[in-house]
Design a protein around this motif. Structure first.
Motif, short mmCIF file in Angstrom:
data_model
loop_
_atom_site.label_atom_id
_atom_site.label_comp_id
_atom_site.label_asym_id
_atom_site.label_seq_id
_atom_site.Cartn_x
_atom_site.Cartn_y
_atom_site.Cartn_z
N ILE A 53 62.75 86.01 7.17
CA ILE A 53 63.49 85.50 8.32
C ILE A 53 63.66 83.98 8.21
O ILE A 53 64.73 83.43 8.50
N ASP A 54 62.62 83.30 7.77
CA ASP A 54 62.71 81.86 7.56
C ASP A 54 63.78 81.52 6.53
O ASP A 54 64.57 80.57 6.69
N GLN A 55 63.85 82.34 5.48
CA GLN A 55 64.80 82.10 4.40
C GLN A 55 66.24 82.25 4.87
O GLN A 55 67.10 81.43 4.53
N VAL A 56 66.52 83.29 5.68
CA VAL A 56 67.92 83.58 6.04
C VAL A 56 68.34 82.96 7.37
O VAL A 56 69.53 82.87 7.66
N ALA A 57 67.36 82.55 8.20
CA ALA A 57 67.70 82.08 9.55
C ALA A 57 66.95 80.83 9.96
O ALA A 57 66.92 80.49 11.15
N GLY A 58 66.34 80.13 9.01
CA GLY A 58 65.50 78.99 9.34
C GLY A 58 66.20 77.88 10.08
O GLY A 58 65.58 77.14 10.85
N ASP A 59 67.54 77.75 9.90
CA ASP A 59 68.26 76.65 10.54
C ASP A 59 68.77 77.00 11.93
O ASP A 59 69.35 76.14 12.61
N LYS A 60 68.58 78.23 12.38
CA LYS A 60 69.05 78.63 13.70
C LYS A 60 68.13 78.09 14.80
O LYS A 60 66.90 78.13 14.67
N VAL A 61 68.73 77.58 15.87
CA VAL A 61 67.96 77.13 17.03
C VAL A 61 67.71 78.33 17.93
O VAL A 61 68.65 79.04 18.32
N VAL A 62 66.44 78.59 18.27
CA VAL A 62 66.08 79.81 18.99
C VAL A 62 65.45 79.49 20.34
O VAL A 62 64.77 78.47 20.50
N PRO A 63 65.67 80.37 21.34
CA PRO A 63 65.06 80.19 22.67
C PRO A 63 63.62 80.69 22.67
O PRO A 63 63.33 81.75 22.11
N LEU A 64 62.72 79.95 23.29
CA LEU A 64 61.30 80.32 23.30
C LEU A 64 60.80 80.47 24.74
O LEU A 64 61.23 79.76 25.65
N TYR A 65 59.86 81.41 24.89
CA TYR A 65 59.22 81.68 26.18
C TYR A 65 57.71 81.62 25.96
O TYR A 65 57.21 81.94 24.88
N ASP A 66 56.98 81.25 27.00
CA ASP A 66 55.52 81.35 26.92
C ASP A 66 55.02 82.19 28.08
O ASP A 66 55.80 82.87 28.75
N ASP A 67 53.71 82.16 28.31
CA ASP A 67 53.12 83.06 29.31
C ASP A 67 52.92 82.40 30.66
O ASP A 67 52.12 82.88 31.47
N ARG A 68 53.62 81.29 30.92
CA ARG A 68 53.48 80.67 32.24
C ARG A 68 53.99 81.62 33.32
O ARG A 68 54.94 82.38 33.07
N PRO A 69 53.40 81.59 34.50
CA PRO A 69 53.87 82.48 35.57
C PRO A 69 55.32 82.20 35.93
O PRO A 69 55.80 81.06 35.82
N ILE A 70 56.03 83.24 36.36
CA ILE A 70 57.40 83.07 36.82
C ILE A 70 57.41 82.12 38.01
O ILE A 70 56.57 82.22 38.92
N SER A 71 58.34 81.18 38.00
CA SER A 71 58.43 80.22 39.10
C SER A 71 59.90 80.02 39.46
O SER A 71 60.80 80.47 38.74
N TYR A 99 54.01 80.95 22.41
CA TYR A 99 55.47 80.97 22.37
C TYR A 99 56.00 82.26 21.73
O TYR A 99 55.53 82.68 20.67
N ARG A 100 56.98 82.85 22.41
CA ARG A 100 57.61 84.09 21.95
C ARG A 100 59.13 83.93 21.96
O ARG A 100 59.68 83.10 22.67
N ILE A 101 59.79 84.74 21.15
CA ILE A 101 61.24 84.90 21.23
C ILE A 101 61.49 86.26 21.85
O ILE A 101 60.88 87.25 21.47
N PHE A 102 62.42 86.31 22.80
CA PHE A 102 62.58 87.48 23.66
C PHE A 102 64.06 87.88 23.71
O PHE A 102 64.91 87.02 23.98
N LEU A 103 64.36 89.13 23.40
CA LEU A 103 65.73 89.65 23.52
C LEU A 103 66.75 88.77 22.80
O LEU A 103 67.79 88.42 23.36
N TYR A 104 66.47 88.43 21.55
CA TYR A 104 67.32 87.49 20.82
C TYR A 104 68.27 88.24 19.89
O TYR A 104 67.84 89.10 19.12
N HIS A 105 69.55 87.87 19.92
CA HIS A 105 70.56 88.51 19.08
C HIS A 105 70.67 87.81 17.73
O HIS A 105 71.73 87.31 17.35
N LEU A 106 69.58 87.79 16.97
CA LEU A 106 69.58 87.11 15.69
C LEU A 106 70.55 87.74 14.70
O LEU A 106 71.12 87.05 13.84
N LEU A 107 70.78 89.05 14.83
CA LEU A 107 71.67 89.72 13.90
C LEU A 107 73.13 89.30 14.09
O LEU A 107 73.95 89.44 13.19
N LYS A 108 73.44 88.78 15.27
CA LYS A 108 74.76 88.20 15.49
C LYS A 108 74.86 86.84 14.81
O LYS A 108 75.90 86.48 14.25
N GLU A 109 73.77 86.08 14.86
CA GLU A 109 73.74 84.77 14.22
C GLU A 109 73.70 84.88 12.70
O GLU A 109 74.24 84.03 11.99
#
Length: 293
Positions: A53-71, A99-109
């Motif tokens: 994944i690093d090799q084929v998508a390393g330059d893509k900017v990705v959205p990240l989530y952590d475990d903080r409570p919903i606010s 940090y997690r990536i959630f529901l990401y359409h990487l295959l579109k990118e």
């Protein structure tokens, strides 16, 4: 792998399974199953790991989530930060991270990734829109929730191990569901639950398993699920439409009304709305189960 006190049965496992048996044993009765050797003919089975994944998508900017409570600060599914995929994979390799990536359409990118898999012939009506990927660091957790669209889901894991705890929709009454949301109380630790604070959890009957590289988990529509990445890794979900009119109607309500109403109330009431919902989750659950407040 077991949790302390919850009623969790091991999810059944099949090495391989025919379409007829899959529909008869699991889809029609809406029971989960792990299929161990469903994708061994996919190129992804051999190729997909963090290095690839690093090799084929390393330059893509990705959205990240952590475990903080919903606010009230964030909208429904709004990311907490962003970084390049290469930087994120370095973070995963360096040790535990929330940090997690959630529901990401990487295959579109990265369209070349679409050649690495196919839709299994198991009798499900897959939504052929691009599948979504999920990444997580060691010990990161996805809080207990069910999916907005009530899809039947095939969840394929890659690179390492992941623990999955599931509950059928019938157990919602015991899970401290937050009103106008798809989650249970976020302060519940489903690995080591506090039964003094959340006594009704003792009644809930669910399932547990560990997913290894290349294994597929079938999650029926409306199933609650909580995931813990035991090692850094990632997964892909293929979604199929709900089989019943009732669940399709619930999905339409969630997508077109519930999430917009919740976003509006967060904007209007702020943190008071979040706090109110969390209080109602306990109050309503205890009332239904005749627990004194």
């Amino acid at each position: 792998m077991m949790t302390d006190g919850l009623q969790l049965a091991e999810i059944p496992r099949e090495k391989r399974i025919s379409k007829a048996d899959f529909l008869k044993k699991y889809v029609r009765p809406q029971k989960p199953v792990v299929i161990e050797q469903l994708i061994e003919d996919w190129p992804a089975y051999e190729k997909w790991n963090l290095e690839y994944i690093d090799q084929v998508a390393g330059d893509k900017v990705v959205p990240l989530y952590d475990d903080r409570p919903i606010s009230s600060k964030y909208k429904f599914n709004e990311p907490h930060t962003k970084m390049k995929m290469s930087e994120y994979i370095e973070l995963l390799k360096s040790g535990p991270t929330n940090y997690r990536i959630f529901l990401y359409h990487l295959l579109k990118e990265v369209p070349s990734l679409q050649k690495d898999f196919s839709f299994p012939d198991l009798g499900l009506r897959f939504l052929k829109q691009l599948p979504t990927l999920f990444f997580g660091g060691e010990n990161s957790k996805v809080f207990m929730h069910y999916d907005i669209d009530f899809a039947n889901i095939l969840h394929f894991h890659f690179h390492g191990k992941k623990q999955c705890i599931l509950f059928p929709p019938s157990e919602s009454q015991y899970l401290y569901k937050v009103p106008h949301a798809l989650i249970s109380r976020q302060d519940i630790d489903f690995v080591n639950p506090d039964f003094e604070k959340f006594p009704v959890l003792k009644k809930a009957k669910g399932y547990i398993t560990e997913l290894n590289h290349g294994e597929a988990l079938y999650m029926p529509e409306g199933y609650w699920h909580q995931m813990t990445y035991l090692t850094a890794g990632f997964s892909m979900s293929l979604r199929a439409t709900p089989r019943t009119v009732t669940n399709f109607s619930k999905a339409v309500y969630n997508v077109f009304f519930m999430r917009h109403f919740d976003n509006y109330m967060r904007k209007w009431k702020g943190q008071k709305w979040i706090d109110y919902k969390n209080e109602q989750a306990v109050k309503k659950t205890h009332q239904k189960n005749k627990i004194e407040q």
